[in-house]
Design a protein around this motif. Sequence first.
Motif, PDB file in Angstrom:
ATOM      1  N   MET A  55       0.785  -1.101  -0.018  1.00 31.00           N
ATOM      2  CA  MET A  55      -0.017  -0.109  -0.183  1.00 31.00           C
ATOM      3  C   MET A  55       0.846   1.393  -0.105  1.00 31.00           C
ATOM      4  N   CYS A  56       0.509   2.115  -0.819  1.00 33.27           N
ATOM      5  CA  CYS A  56       1.639   3.404  -1.142  1.00 33.27           C
ATOM      6  C   CYS A  56       2.890   2.912  -0.846  1.00 33.27           C
ATOM      7  N   PRO A  57       3.559   2.153  -1.364  1.00 38.32           N
ATOM      8  CA  PRO A  57       4.947   1.377  -0.871  1.00 38.32           C
ATOM      9  C   PRO A  57       6.085   2.409  -1.328  1.00 38.32           C
ATOM     10  N   MET A  58       7.095   2.506  -0.562  1.00 36.19           N
ATOM     11  CA  MET A  58       8.304   3.079  -0.540  1.00 36.19           C
ATOM     12  C   MET A  58       9.318   2.438  -1.126  1.00 36.19           C
ATOM     13  N   LEU A  59       9.527   2.497  -2.228  1.00 35.57           N
ATOM     14  CA  LEU A  59      10.246   1.463  -3.112  1.00 35.57           C
ATOM     15  C   LEU A  59      11.849   1.976  -3.513  1.00 35.57           C
ATOM     16  N   ASP A  60      11.829   3.258  -3.702  1.00 35.97           N
ATOM     17  CA  ASP A  60      13.084   3.538  -4.674  1.00 35.97           C
ATOM     18  C   ASP A  60      13.714   4.788  -4.048  1.00 35.97           C
ATOM     19  N   THR A  87       0.239  15.283   1.924  1.00 35.98           N
ATOM     20  CA  THR A  87       0.342  14.743   3.197  1.00 35.98           C
ATOM     21  C   THR A  87       2.040  14.213   3.331  1.00 35.98           C
ATOM     22  N   TRP A  88       2.589  13.867   2.181  1.00 34.88           N
ATOM     23  CA  TRP A  88       4.157  13.357   2.382  1.00 34.88           C
ATOM     24  C   TRP A  88       4.799  13.782   0.969  1.00 34.88           C
ATOM     25  N   VAL A  89       5.642  14.855   1.233  1.00 30.79           N
ATOM     26  CA  VAL A  89       6.521  15.576  -0.038  1.00 30.79           C
ATOM     27  C   VAL A  89       7.647  14.932  -0.206  1.00 30.79           C
ATOM     28  N   ARG A  90       8.231  15.323  -1.189  1.00 24.41           N
ATOM     29  CA  ARG A  90       9.591  15.131  -1.959  1.00 24.41           C
ATOM     30  C   ARG A  90      10.537  15.409  -0.766  1.00 24.41           C
ATOM     31  N   ALA A  91      10.737  16.315  -0.037  1.00 28.28           N
ATOM     32  CA  ALA A  91      11.672  16.663   1.139  1.00 28.28           C
ATOM     33  C   ALA A  91      11.592  15.595   2.076  1.00 28.28           C
ATOM     34  N   SER A  92      10.189  15.269   2.665  1.00 29.25           N
ATOM     35  CA  SER A  92      10.077  14.375   3.568  1.00 29.25           C
ATOM     36  C   SER A  92      10.527  12.918   3.001  1.00 29.25           C
ATOM     37  N   ASN A  93      10.372  12.766   1.824  1.00 29.20           N
ATOM     38  CA  ASN A  93      10.903  11.396   1.223  1.00 29.20           C
ATOM     39  C   ASN A  93      12.243  11.131   1.192  1.00 29.20           C
ATOM     40  N   ILE A  94      13.151  12.270   0.924  1.00 27.62           N
ATOM     41  CA  ILE A  94      14.472  12.268   1.194  1.00 27.62           C
ATOM     42  C   ILE A  94      15.059  12.240   2.463  1.00 27.62           C
ATOM     43  N   THR A  95      14.309  12.836   3.350  1.00 21.69           N
ATOM     44  CA  THR A  95      14.675  12.747   4.935  1.00 21.69           C
ATOM     45  C   THR A  95      14.624  11.208   5.113  1.00 21.69           C
ATOM     46  N   VAL A 143      -2.161  11.459  -6.013  1.00 21.56           N
ATOM     47  CA  VAL A 143      -1.361  12.492  -5.802  1.00 21.56           C
ATOM     48  C   VAL A 143      -0.283  12.129  -4.705  1.00 21.56           C
ATOM     49  N   ASP A 144       0.485  11.211  -5.058  1.00 19.66           N
ATOM     50  CA  ASP A 144       1.489  10.556  -4.105  1.00 19.66           C
ATOM     51  C   ASP A 144       2.609  10.628  -4.640  1.00 19.66           C
ATOM     52  N   VAL A 145       3.722  11.014  -3.777  1.00 19.47           N
ATOM     53  CA  VAL A 145       5.236  11.015  -4.513  1.00 19.47           C
ATOM     54  C   VAL A 145       5.652   9.350  -5.076  1.00 19.47           C
ATOM     55  N   TYR A 146       4.930   8.550  -4.260  1.00 22.46           N
ATOM     56  CA  TYR A 146       5.226   7.129  -4.550  1.00 22.46           C
ATOM     57  C   TYR A 146       4.509   6.391  -5.663  1.00 22.46           C
ATOM     58  N   ARG A 147       3.842   7.475  -6.496  1.00 16.33           N
ATOM     59  CA  ARG A 147       2.833   6.831  -7.519  1.00 16.33           C
ATOM     60  C   ARG A 147       3.493   6.159  -8.535  1.00 16.33           C
ATOM     61  N   ASP A 148       4.610   6.858  -9.275  1.00 19.03           N
ATOM     62  CA  ASP A 148       5.414   6.189 -10.452  1.00 19.03           C
ATOM     63  C   ASP A 148       5.978   5.099 -10.032  1.00 19.03           C
ATOM     64  N   GLU A 149       6.664   5.046  -8.759  1.00 18.80           N
ATOM     65  CA  GLU A 149       7.651   3.789  -8.656  1.00 18.80           C
ATOM     66  C   GLU A 149       6.682   2.812  -8.353  1.00 18.80           C
ATOM     67  N   ALA A 150       5.471   2.898  -7.755  1.00 24.94           N
ATOM     68  CA  ALA A 150       4.569   1.857  -7.562  1.00 24.94           C
ATOM     69  C   ALA A 150       4.067   1.188  -8.710  1.00 24.94           C
TER      70      ALA A 150
END
Length: 296
Positions: free
Chosen positions: A167-172, A188-196, A236-243
């Motif tokens: 579910m909305c996985p953090m893969l890359d 709710t979760w943006v690029r800067a948060s993901n990089i952190t 509307v999720d930073v993880y959309r394309d990697e999923a």
Amino acid sequence: MIDQEIAALVDLSRPPLTPDRIAERRAANRVVTDAELTRAGTVTFSEQDADGVPVLVLRPAGFPGPPVLHVHGGGMVAGTRRSDLHVLAEWVSELGVTLVSPEYRLAPEHPHPAPVQDCYRTLMWMARNGLASPVVAGTSAGGGLAAAVTLMARDLGGPAVRGQLLMCPMLDDRCDTPSSHQFLDGTTWVRASNITGWTALLGDARGGPDVSPFAAPARAADLSGLPPTYIDVGSVDVYRDEAVGYASRIWQAGGDAELHVWPGGCHGFDQLAPEAALSRRARATRMAWLRRTLYL
């Protein structure tokens, strides 16, 4: 654009996660109560030790069904074994599954491979304790860890995994897809948060050439031989394309994957606004896949 009903229910003003805000984010974690876990007496739960990993085990009040290993979210830096379970306890009450939720060690205090090792240790403990061949599921960071555990089970000779539900996985860790660059604020979760989150897990290795697929499953060169897979993510999720890319690569390798991109869904929408119509649709669709995978 975020679904209007969800946007009205979710706080979109939270600042991005930065290293100095990790402690604050942990302190703000939603506390799931015992009453929410038991769902009016239809679910029982116990705290157990899975070879050094604290786990929460949820069982139906009636006859227990097949197992699910669920890994919580939190950007690799936050969350507990109770995270997300105010929503996911319905898998236990409605499908009769036995759900095991591990308290894996968190980055940056415990970088890779500590989190995935704890989750894989839990899978091995389940196999030895009457909970073999589970569906491995996870949300956000937990979705990435669930994918990594499934790869480990394939590459290290077991234990058997019946399916994976991501579910909305953090893969890359490379954070270079269009959607990773698209959402810089207002969700709710943006690029800067993901990089952190990725930097907490991998340090200076993030984005470099030597990251293990057991840390970032999108790095796996071969996605053949995986069990039936369900992947969903909001548009509307930073993880959309990697999923979407992960599902596509499973298909290209001859595997079985079901993919849903929920229009207007932000990261974690179904847990942040569980009563919204889009959230109910997403949960019902997941449960239908779980029912087929576990019982047919």
